[in-house]
Design an enzyme around this catalytic site. Sequence first.
Site, PDB file in Angstrom:
ATOM      1  CB  SER A  73     -94.475   3.846 -21.456  1.00  0.00           C
ATOM      2  OG  SER A  73     -94.452   3.097 -20.266  1.00  0.00           O
ATOM      3  CG  ASP A  91     -94.631   9.550 -15.483  1.00  0.00           C
ATOM      4  OD1 ASP A  91     -95.100   8.782 -14.620  1.00  0.00           O
ATOM      5  OD2 ASP A  91     -93.944   9.158 -16.440  1.00  0.00           O
ATOM      6  CG  HIS A 133     -96.409   7.306 -18.144  1.00  0.00           C
ATOM      7  ND1 HIS A 133     -95.060   7.251 -17.909  1.00  0.00           N
ATOM      8  CD2 HIS A 133     -96.701   6.207 -18.886  1.00  0.00           C
ATOM      9  CE1 HIS A 133     -94.550   6.170 -18.478  1.00  0.00           C
ATOM     10  NE2 HIS A 133     -95.518   5.518 -19.080  1.00  0.00           N
TER      11      HIS A 133
END
Length: 469
Positions: free
Chosen positions: A193, A390, A442
């Site tokens: 991230s 994601d 993710h």
Amino acid sequence: MARIHLIIILLVISSTSSSSSSLREQEEDMIKALPGQPQVGFSQFSGYVTVNESHGRSLFYWLTESPSSSHTKPLLLWLNGVFKPTKPTLSFILCNRPGCSSIGYGASEEIGPFRINKTGSNLYLNKFTWNTEANILFLESPAGVGFSYTNTSSDLKDSGDERTAQENLIFLIKWMSRFPQYQYRDFYIVGESYAGHYVPQLAKKIHLYNKAFNNTPIINLKGFMVGNGDMDKHYDRLGAAMYAWSHAMISDKTYKSILKHCSFTADKTSDKCNWALYFAYREFGKVNGYSIYSPSCVHQTNQTKFLHGRLLVEEYEYDPCTESYAEIYYNRPDVQRAMHANLTSIPYKWTLCNMVVNNNWKDSEFSMLPIYKELTAAGLRIWVFSGDTDAVVPVTGTRLALSKLNLPVKTPWYPWYSEKQVGGWTEVYEGLTFATIRGAGHEVPVLQPERALTLLRSFLAGKELPRSY
């Protein structure tokens, strides 16, 4: 600026502790047992390292050593940056934000040795923990995230990329003085991230630090790996729009409007672009953008919770409510005592994400691509991976960004395998490996823990991903 930073590092080195004091500090940081923890065959340590004396900024870490050959296995630093909103937002187009806990996410629901039960009363073992392969160091960064703190409240409103990278480096230097057995050990950094900024930025700091000391690396950085990480704001945002359209989440009309009105070349967007993004947000719906085929956490009646939990845990082996379990567990006074955390009685609860830090982030580099160019040339082992469900930092954006590096292809695109199934697809370039993880979102290890472990083993071994089962 570089000279000033070098002087700061020299001052840090001059204040590092002796061997006798490092043993004492290790003993003070040793975790005897966590509340509700099953019996394990590895050592754990946690505590604080001060990274700025004048402001009183201290970063919190948790080290889980490997149950076998911990004295020879590499050290792996895990960093998180994800902000996962509880309500649908435009984040799937406008990129991620920093300010979240590596202990709450990485350690507790992804790669750590333990999982937290639904009541926050006990821990159970994660059979796909990464500490079978390396000694794992989780760091809550920057100050204000998780148990990490500052004595200067204004610090929470002026954090940014540069200070975070600098203080992460100071943390490592001082931590390795406390744990000298890890000096010169093979060292890797992994994150996801917004750690798509933290990881390469810290790697660059370490690279420059090692060069300044004639390449005799106490921090023996061998490489890094970034998963579903922010790479370039233009391509990440464009790729998010492409992903939403190609997965039938937004209309043709809205997609064309985004392409027409949104250049994604600056942090601010035009009014017409904002309207296009607003319609995309409306069409997107209340789907879990971080894993578009997974359910969201729903807190309703006891019966609904029971059916919901049984469906998710037994059929999909996925529970979307794990974040709430972490907030229960890490706010327990007995847990904080066992982890030597919150020693200064921080006047707020431990949370997965600090929204003050998140909303007031100052400097954020527009693109990580120049750092990737520099570090691929330096010979570091660099892998980039993407969970393909994601929608927030999707594979489409990552592929667009990587294509701009213009790296020669060493091994053309092929499917790789894990547990007799296609684990994803990969292409190996000169200086960088890219891989997708099929069916992962993710947080790749949450939905595909076996495939994530296969990825890690190949990365640490410096081998290409398996071509067959």
